[in-house]
Design a protein around this motif. Structure first.
Motif, PDB file in Angstrom:
ATOM      1  N   GLY A   7      -2.566  -9.120 -14.829  1.00 17.82           N
ATOM      2  CA  GLY A   7      -2.895  -9.500 -13.440  1.00 17.82           C
ATOM      3  C   GLY A   7      -2.528  -8.731 -12.380  1.00 17.82           C
ATOM      4  O   GLY A   7      -2.717  -9.036 -11.089  1.00 17.82           O
ATOM      5  N   GLY A   8      -1.743  -7.473 -12.740  1.00 18.49           N
ATOM      6  CA  GLY A   8      -1.558  -6.445 -11.595  1.00 18.49           C
ATOM      7  C   GLY A   8      -2.637  -5.830 -11.112  1.00 18.49           C
ATOM      8  O   GLY A   8      -3.976  -6.060 -11.695  1.00 18.49           O
ATOM      9  N   GLY A   9      -2.500  -5.119 -10.202  1.00 20.77           N
ATOM     10  CA  GLY A   9      -3.691  -4.317  -9.590  1.00 20.77           C
ATOM     11  C   GLY A   9      -3.125  -3.859  -7.892  1.00 20.77           C
ATOM     12  O   GLY A   9      -2.152  -3.909  -7.623  1.00 20.77           O
ATOM     13  N   LEU A  10      -4.297  -3.486  -7.152  1.00 18.94           N
ATOM     14  CA  LEU A  10      -4.322  -3.058  -5.805  1.00 18.94           C
ATOM     15  C   LEU A  10      -4.645  -4.073  -4.919  1.00 18.94           C
ATOM     16  O   LEU A  10      -5.748  -4.683  -5.214  1.00 18.94           O
ATOM     17  N   VAL A  11      -3.780  -4.295  -4.084  1.00 20.15           N
ATOM     18  CA  VAL A  11      -4.032  -5.460  -3.047  1.00 20.15           C
ATOM     19  C   VAL A  11      -3.584  -4.920  -1.726  1.00 20.15           C
ATOM     20  O   VAL A  11      -2.620  -4.047  -1.581  1.00 20.15           O
ATOM     21  N   GLN A  12      -4.113  -5.284  -0.531  1.00 18.45           N
ATOM     22  CA  GLN A  12      -3.655  -4.757   0.861  1.00 18.45           C
ATOM     23  C   GLN A  12      -2.439  -5.632   1.098  1.00 18.45           C
ATOM     24  O   GLN A  12      -2.280  -6.760   0.624  1.00 18.45           O
ATOM     25  N   ALA A  13      -1.637  -5.116   1.975  1.00 19.99           N
ATOM     26  CA  ALA A  13      -0.531  -5.722   2.635  1.00 19.99           C
ATOM     27  C   ALA A  13      -1.041  -7.267   3.326  1.00 19.99           C
ATOM     28  O   ALA A  13      -2.077  -7.474   4.010  1.00 19.99           O
ATOM     29  N   GLY A  14       0.093  -8.255   2.801  1.00 24.13           N
ATOM     30  CA  GLY A  14      -0.432  -9.570   3.337  1.00 24.13           C
ATOM     31  C   GLY A  14      -1.249 -10.343   2.142  1.00 24.13           C
ATOM     32  O   GLY A  14      -1.405 -11.508   2.379  1.00 24.13           O
ATOM     33  N   GLY A  15      -1.926  -9.739   1.238  1.00 24.13           N
ATOM     34  CA  GLY A  15      -2.487 -10.397   0.070  1.00 24.13           C
ATOM     35  C   GLY A  15      -1.764 -11.064  -1.179  1.00 24.13           C
ATOM     36  O   GLY A  15      -0.587 -10.824  -0.701  1.00 24.13           O
ATOM     37  N   SER A  16      -2.591 -11.698  -1.862  1.00 22.87           N
ATOM     38  CA  SER A  16      -1.819 -12.177  -3.089  1.00 22.87           C
ATOM     39  C   SER A  16      -2.304 -11.939  -4.436  1.00 22.87           C
ATOM     40  O   SER A  16      -3.363 -11.179  -4.497  1.00 22.87           O
ATOM     41  N   LEU A  85       2.213 -10.127   0.391  1.00 19.02           N
ATOM     42  CA  LEU A  85       2.884  -8.895   0.002  1.00 19.02           C
ATOM     43  C   LEU A  85       2.946  -7.869   0.982  1.00 19.02           C
ATOM     44  O   LEU A  85       2.256  -7.820   1.731  1.00 19.02           O
ATOM     45  N   LYS A  86       3.998  -7.005   0.468  1.00 20.02           N
ATOM     46  CA  LYS A  86       4.511  -5.958   1.395  1.00 20.02           C
ATOM     47  C   LYS A  86       4.206  -4.780   0.630  1.00 20.02           C
ATOM     48  O   LYS A  86       4.304  -4.659  -0.769  1.00 20.02           O
ATOM     49  N   PRO A  87       3.961  -3.301   1.520  1.00 26.41           N
ATOM     50  CA  PRO A  87       4.066  -2.154   0.484  1.00 26.41           C
ATOM     51  C   PRO A  87       5.132  -2.089  -0.451  1.00 26.41           C
ATOM     52  O   PRO A  87       5.215  -1.170  -1.522  1.00 26.41           O
ATOM     53  N   GLU A  88       6.187  -2.501   0.012  1.00 24.02           N
ATOM     54  CA  GLU A  88       7.637  -2.449  -0.521  1.00 24.02           C
ATOM     55  C   GLU A  88       7.820  -3.215  -2.019  1.00 24.02           C
ATOM     56  O   GLU A  88       8.643  -3.081  -2.776  1.00 24.02           O
ATOM     57  N   ASP A  89       6.966  -4.015  -2.102  1.00 17.89           N
ATOM     58  CA  ASP A  89       6.403  -4.714  -3.297  1.00 17.89           C
ATOM     59  C   ASP A  89       5.971  -3.840  -4.424  1.00 17.89           C
ATOM     60  O   ASP A  89       5.807  -4.286  -5.785  1.00 17.89           O
ATOM     61  N   THR A  90       5.477  -2.826  -4.158  1.00 18.12           N
ATOM     62  CA  THR A  90       4.781  -1.861  -5.074  1.00 18.12           C
ATOM     63  C   THR A  90       5.699  -1.688  -6.315  1.00 18.12           C
ATOM     64  O   THR A  90       7.050  -1.043  -5.697  1.00 18.12           O
ATOM     65  N   THR A 119       0.147  -2.779  -6.567  1.00 19.35           N
ATOM     66  CA  THR A 119       0.213  -1.501  -5.820  1.00 19.35           C
ATOM     67  C   THR A 119      -0.316  -2.344  -4.514  1.00 19.35           C
ATOM     68  O   THR A 119      -1.332  -2.918  -4.488  1.00 19.35           O
ATOM     69  N   VAL A 120       0.672  -2.252  -3.414  1.00 17.93           N
ATOM     70  CA  VAL A 120       0.255  -2.742  -2.457  1.00 17.93           C
ATOM     71  C   VAL A 120      -0.088  -1.857  -0.964  1.00 17.93           C
ATOM     72  O   VAL A 120       1.093  -1.009  -0.986  1.00 17.93           O
ATOM     73  N   SER A 121      -1.062  -1.657  -0.675  1.00 21.25           N
ATOM     74  CA  SER A 121      -1.300  -0.485   0.541  1.00 21.25           C
ATOM     75  C   SER A 121      -1.230  -1.247   1.679  1.00 21.25           C
ATOM     76  O   SER A 121      -1.387  -2.645   2.010  1.00 21.25           O
TER      77      SER A 121
END
Length: 122
Positions: A7-16, A85-90, A119-121
């Motif tokens: 379930g991981g992946g790349l998501v923008q900040a604020g996403g889920s 989500l925040k970038p620091e959650d990467t 990964t949170v961008s």
């Protein structure tokens, strides 16, 4: 017990994102489950834990109010719903099982999954 996280992946900040951890074997409810993460250059840290039978939960302060851990014992699966989500959650996120009902510690878990990258961008 074998654990398979996904379930991981790349998501923008604020996403889920929702992570899943499927376990093999029987009597899944005997295991306390935990979610952990490890960012590059940092130590592994506990994110959330959930008890085997009654579903009691606990969260680290840095995810409280944003992440929710749950489990479906009939499906041998534990979930981590991550929001705001925040970038620091990467990090690489891991699930683990303990042969006890509940464990709030990085140490002491008996079985570990392979990890899934989040990964949170910004």
């Amino acid at each position: 017990v074998q654990l398979q996280a996904s379930g991981g992946g790349l998501v923008q900040a604020g996403g889920s994102l929702r992570l899943s951890c499927a376990a093999s074997g029987r009597t899944f409810s005997r295991y306390g489950m935990g979610w952990f993460r490890q960012a590059p250059g940092k130590e592994r840290e506990i994110v959330a834990a959930i008890s085997g039978r009654d579903g009691s939960t606990r969260y680290s302060d840095f995810v409280k109010g944003r992440f929710t851990v749950s489990r479906d014992n009939a499906e041998n699966t534990v979930y981590l719903r991550m929001g705001s989500l925040k970038p620091e959650d990467t990090a690489v996120y891991y699930c683990a099982a303990a042969e006890r009902q509940f464990l709030w510690s990085v140490n002491g878990y008996d079985y570990w999954g392979q990890g899934t990258q989040v990964t949170v961008s910004s």
